[in-house]
Design a protein around this motif. Structure first.
Motif, short mmCIF file in Angstrom:
data_model
loop_
_atom_site.label_atom_id
_atom_site.label_comp_id
_atom_site.label_asym_id
_atom_site.label_seq_id
_atom_site.Cartn_x
_atom_site.Cartn_y
_atom_site.Cartn_z
N ASP A 1 -12.92 -4.15 -45.62
CA ASP A 1 -12.24 -3.28 -46.54
C ASP A 1 -13.29 -2.85 -47.56
O ASP A 1 -13.71 -3.64 -48.40
CB ASP A 1 -11.11 -4.06 -47.23
N LYS B 1 -13.27 -3.64 -51.54
CA LYS B 1 -12.55 -4.83 -51.94
C LYS B 1 -13.31 -5.57 -53.05
O LYS B 1 -14.50 -5.82 -52.93
CB LYS B 1 -12.46 -5.75 -50.72
N ASN C 1 -11.35 -10.89 -59.05
CA ASN C 1 -10.99 -9.48 -59.11
C ASN C 1 -12.06 -8.58 -59.69
O ASN C 1 -11.79 -7.43 -60.02
CB ASN C 1 -9.74 -9.30 -59.96
N LEU D 1 -7.58 3.13 -56.99
CA LEU D 1 -6.94 1.97 -56.38
C LEU D 1 -6.88 0.84 -57.38
O LEU D 1 -7.76 0.68 -58.21
CB LEU D 1 -7.72 1.53 -55.14
N GLU E 1 -6.97 -2.73 -59.30
CA GLU E 1 -7.94 -3.81 -59.30
C GLU E 1 -7.25 -5.14 -59.08
O GLU E 1 -7.85 -6.19 -59.08
CB GLU E 1 -8.67 -3.86 -60.65
N GLN E 2 -5.94 -5.10 -58.93
CA GLN E 2 -5.20 -6.34 -58.76
C GLN E 2 -5.55 -6.97 -57.43
O GLN E 2 -6.16 -6.35 -56.59
CB GLN E 2 -3.71 -6.04 -58.79
N PRO E 3 -5.09 -8.17 -57.24
CA PRO E 3 -5.35 -8.82 -55.95
C PRO E 3 -4.54 -8.20 -54.83
O PRO E 3 -3.72 -8.84 -54.20
CB PRO E 3 -4.96 -10.28 -56.18
N SER F 1 -5.72 -7.02 -52.07
CA SER F 1 -6.20 -7.44 -50.75
C SER F 1 -5.61 -8.78 -50.37
O SER F 1 -5.30 -9.02 -49.24
CB SER F 1 -7.71 -7.52 -50.76
N ALA F 2 -5.47 -9.64 -51.37
CA ALA F 2 -4.90 -10.95 -51.05
C ALA F 2 -3.50 -10.77 -50.51
O ALA F 2 -3.11 -11.38 -49.53
CB ALA F 2 -4.90 -11.83 -52.29
#
Lengths: 582, 188
Positions: free
Chosen positions: A413, A416, A422, B38, B40-42, B44-45
């Motif tokens: 990704d 990411k 973060n 997009l 910045e929070q998690p 992807s998790a």
């Protein structure tokens, strides 16, 4: 010493032959280039004695000028398309044709013996002309090329009487079904290296066996998928002296006769140091390989999709002398831990994704990389496709391994952030460039701001190639790199917010570099035109696939793809319609 | 150009997940293209866990890709999964006919891990028994025999080649009457 007096030594009295002999020991291209700049007579001697030439961009000079410059040319390396062509960012007919080079060299008295090509368009016609033009031709290496069929290979096989090496790596070859191997005449016994792993079609197995039987010097043999297990076993009996083996299909039944014979055959192949292939693999048959593992220095299992992590680790545990490992990410973090504990000599690691389009599935994370960095202190080259990466991990890796020359990280990704904090990955990559003072090649991914480029410009003093995607905030990012990286030769950028100000700030910089690629950035047509006007030694190419004509676009419009490179010969004449040469 | 990029990126997996406010590093949003918008929070998790659930319903969306990403040579991409990326989305559906049955069925070869599962599914679907398979004798002691047409157009006995090879080249299946199937390697 034997001149005795304190008079200045006049180099003109120094016989040319002696200088030539001395120059023979100078093999690096950079050094020979330097030698030719010392004085006129050194230039002349170096010019006539130079046999090996490397052209990183086939459009930087013309075939005619190359021949005039180095009439003694015997070995030529040519690279064609820009690197991002590997990832479908460059349309097929962009350029990089071999034919004009063969035609020009064939007409002249060049005694070409070796040709190595990367990302070039190679037609059957050019292969045939090559095979007929150079009677001493010995070695053909094609990497990521296209445009030819097995008919072209047949011409090489049939006509190159002293062929030693035919090495085809990852080319797109149209397969007209396997008679090319039979074109090697019975008198051809000189083969040292034969690699046809990338061919997709059938192979005449009997011809292959006969060829291998009559090639006592064969050291490297890489088969394609169509070569079955029992043929492999028979080939090994004929060529126990092999140093490099690429299996074709590796599927068999462990209880079969063929398997037992294979196990016996491979035991006598104790020169094998490099193993690849397994294009089709039966996991239960892998144990037959174990006896040769302890001597392996290179293991490439990156196409062995049928092997699971535990099978991979069982194999790798035997490979104590491994220096280079190419593997799929199904090995997992734990598997990489096994690599770290078993392969203490490891210098190069490449972990490829087995499922590139499903980011959630990539089986390796930052943990695997940290384990390898801790266990393998000699690691200097990395290509790592992973699901996620953290700053902390990169900082640890940087502490553990300060010898990185190549560091390519691809988080599937592409933007990411560090999943734990973060944060962008600026600090992690910053640690890498700060710690690895010899870093020559770097590829970035993950969420990145201008800050990472600040670090790169500040610390990556030996950096020669940088690949950037979806990174940065502003022109400052690109400027940090252009200003700070004095040794930069290739810069390729996609989908970053770098624009005209960055592009035009230091136009002379591009004459010190081989090339710059920028796609889907903020650069406008007007800026490209200005650069082209001010810098006659650069070719600025705009690749435009939208069927617009130059007159339709105004200067303020952003350019989709721009490729610029330094050249001594101005605009190339073979550019297709969709490439605008400014 | 901006709008195009917006559209392109929206179509990618990157956009999946919670929309939301971004953290400090989102300062220069005006400079950046939309990718910076997009969160910045998690995300992807979350994506890692929710993507599996999303997969079934929205499979075509999650598989939409940015051109040229990830940076893998086409040669490698094609070699590793010549059929997998289609199969991931659509499965390997082949028609199945049975001698004497009034209509055909379709099955997805992708859902089976190997021959035993496939044969069992066929047996259940058409209510027959295939018998014991052996390499030398084919299907012994049965009235019906599973066969398939390969990509060269030849009719082959199911079970002779490795499973992956089979799923790659099987164009259709036919459950033949035992008497017709003699001569397909069933005999000794």
């Amino acid at each position: 010493m034997f001149w005795g007096s304190r008079k200045t030594i006049n180099m003109n009295y120094f016989p040319d032959e002696v200088l030539e002999h001395v120059f023979d020991f100078i093999t690096s291209h950079k050094d020979r280039n330097s030698v030719s700049l010392v004085c006129k007579s050194w230039y002349k001697i170096e010019k006539y004695s130079r046999q090996r030439v490397f052209l990183g961009n086939c459009y930087s000079i013309s075939p005619e000028r190359l021949i005039a410059r180095f009439p003694g040319l015997k070995s030529l390396t040519l690279k064609g398309k820009p690197h991002f062509a590997d990832f479908n960012l460059v349309p097929d007919d962009w350029g990089g044709f071999l034919y004009p080079w063969i035609k020009a060299m064939g007409k002249s008295r060049i005694g070409l013996e070796e040709l190595k090509l990367k990302r070039m368009v190679v037609s059957d016609e050019s292969l045939e002309l090559l095979s007929k033009s150079f009677p001493n031709f010995k070695s053909l290496v094609l990497v990521s090329c296209e445009g030819f069929t097995t008919d072209g290979l047949a011409a090489i096989a049939a006509n190159c009487r002293f062929l030693r090496e035919l090495d085809l790596q990852e080319n797109e070859v149209e397969d007209h079904r396997g008679h090319w191997l039979s074109c090697f005449p019975e008198s051809c016994t000189s083969l040292v290296s034969l690699n046809f792993a990338c061919l997709k079609g059938e192979i005449n197995l009997a011809s292959l066996e006969r060829l291998v039987t009559r090639s006592p010097n064969l050291k490297s043999l890489r088969l394609n998928r169509a070569v079955p297990f029992d043929t492999l076993q028979r080939l090994l009996i004929r060529a126990p002296q092999l140093v490099d083996l690429g299996t074709g299909s590796y599927v068999n039944d462990p209880s079969s006769e063929a398997y037992k014979k294979f196990k016996a055959a491979i035991q006598s192949c104790n020169s094998i140091r490099s193993l690849s292939g397994f294009l089709e693999v039966a996991p239960r048959c892998m144990s037959a390989i174990y006896p040769i593992c302890e001597n392996l220095t290179f293991l490439n299992l990156s196409y062995a999709a049928g092997l699971q992590s535990n099978e991979l680790t069982k194999l790798i545990q035997h490979c104590r002398k491994l220096q280079r490992l190419w593997i799929l990410d199904c090995i997992g973090d734990k598997g990489l831990g096994v690599v770290a504990s078993a392969c203490k000599e490891l210098q190069e690691l490449r972990v490829f994704p087995s499922d590139p389009f499903d980011a959630g599935n990539a089986a390796v994370t930052e943990e695997g990389l940290v384990l390898v960095s801790a266990g393998c202190p000699k690691l200097n080259s990395l290509l790592y496709f992973c699901q996620r990466m953290t700053n902390a991990a990169l900082i640890t890796v940087a502490k553990n391994c300060t010898n990185f020359i190549r560091f390519r990280l691809c988080i599937l990704d592409p933007i990411k952030p560090d999943p734990v904090t973060n944060q962008p990955l600026d600090e992690g990559f910053g640690a890498i460039v700060r710690s690895c003072k010899g870093l020559k090649r770097l590829s970035l991914s993950g969420l990145l701001t201008d800050q990472v480029f600040y670090y790169i410009g500040m610390y990556a003093k030996k950096l020669e190639m940088l690949s950037i995607a979806f990174a940065g905030d502003s022109d400052k990012g690109m400027l940090y790199v252009l200003n700070g990286c004095k040794k930069l030769r290739k810069l390729e950028i996609r989908d970053c917010p770098f624009g005209d100000a960055a592009l035009l700030e230091d136009m002379g910089k591009y004459e010190t570099m081989r090339s710059l690629w920028m796609s889907t950035c903020e650069v406008t047509l007007g800026a490209c035109k200005m650069l082209a006007k001010k810098m006659p030694n650069l070719n600025i190419e705009i690749i435009n696939e939208n069927e617009q004509t130059e007159s339709n676009l105004d200067d303020n419009q952003k350019v989709d793809k721009m490729y610029l490179y330094r050249t001594l010969v101005g605009h190339r004449e073979d550019a297709p319609e969709f490439v605008w040469l400014l | 150009m901006e709008t195009e990029r917006e559209l392109n990126l929206e179509a990618t997996e990157l956009r999946l997940g919670l929309p939301g406010t971004s953290d400090e590093s989102a300062k220069n949003t005006t400079h950046r293209s939309n990718k910076r918008a997009l969160p910045e929070q998690p995300v992807s998790a979350n994506m890692a866990t929710t993507s599996k659930n999303c997969d079934q319903e929205t499979a075509p969306h999650t598989k939409a890709q940015v051109v040229g990403w990830p940076p893998i040579r086409s040669y490698r991409k094609n070699s590793l999964q010549p059929k997998k990326s289609e199969a991931e989305m659509s499965g390997i559906y082949v028609k199945v006919s049975m001698d004497g049955a009034p209509y055909l069925r379709k099955i997805d070869l992708k859902v089976f891990k190997g021959y035993p599962e496939l044969i069992k599914a066929l047996e259940d679907m058409f209510k027959f028994k295939a018998g014991e398979y052996s390499e030398r004798e084919g299907y012994n002691g049965s009235e019906f025999v599973p066969t398939y047409e390969d990509k060269d157009g030849d009719w082959m006995l199911v079970g002779d080649v490795p499973w992956e090879m089979f799923t790659g080249c099987c164009k259709k299946l036919r459950i033949m009457k035992g008497s017709d199937a003699r001569g397909l390697g069933c005999v000794v």
